[in-house]
Design a protein around this motif. Sequence first.
Motif: not given
Length: 321
Positions: A88-93, A95-100
């Motif tokens: 899960m890339w800091e560059t693009t993912g 927001e999705a990771m934080d939401a999960g």
Amino acid sequence: MLLRNSTLVAAIGAFALATAVSLGAARAQDSSDPIKLTLHDWTGQLITTHIMGEVLKKAGNNVDYVQADYLAQFAGLETGDLDVAMEMWETTGREAMDAGIATGKVENFGPTGMKAKEEWWYPLYMKEKCPGLPNWEALKDPACAEAFSTAETAPKGRYLGGAVTWGGFDEERVELLGLPFEVIHAGTDAALFAELESAYQRQAPIMLWIYAPHWSQVKYKGEWVEFPEYTKECYEDPSWGVNPDMAYDCGKPFGEIWKVGWVGVKDKWPHAYEAIKAFHVDNDEMGQMIAKVDLEGQAIDAVVAEWMGANEARWSEWIKK
């Protein structure tokens, strides 16, 4: 004396057997259910995931590989229908990771060891046609944009983005920074770099999404566009930055490539959980493996098997706990 020695040998044997049974029971704490690792649509992620899968198999775990959308996979990770996403890339993912993670159902398993960079990139031969580069403001010049145009986008420049599933907010960036460019998405990772190869051989105009770790920066000479530096506020606060009305008017973030997964992994597969957290490779190592697949035509399974053979002492440490 012989009897006493026989008794001692028997006692030692019994102790060894009990120890083995005990260790076997400890290892058996991991569920026999398969751990579902997600697969995405770029070579590096497939390599990373198959390395982790092979290591888990060596530890006695069952593994399933499941094709999943890079961002939409969080719905499955939250329910436990999917278990682990290895990149899960800091560059693009982020927001999705934080939401999960905010749901309490997804856990960050820590960094992979690789550092992510993703941004607009152009070959150096294009710089003379747009001499203000790498400053992003050079792209606002209609003549510069036209230098990057194709028949389908002229007079606008053409920006070849990654697959739509990668995210990245490129359409927003074009609009908010007032860039006379049209975003065209490559269908796959392979298609993206096939276009780069073709353009580079012909010295044809191309502006595209390049990411690291990858072999492309070694094979091709070029530069990343320097957009306004990313800050968290840029993505969350519309008033921040060049455009006061909307977010995403900056470059993409740089940073870690994370391992994430269902929060229940640590209880269902405690030993696998420790191995996943211990997994670590770096950009150079991964770039070399990606080159073997994409440039030399080797199969991913063959590259992974070679890595496993050369790094047995290393991955054995990951599964010792």
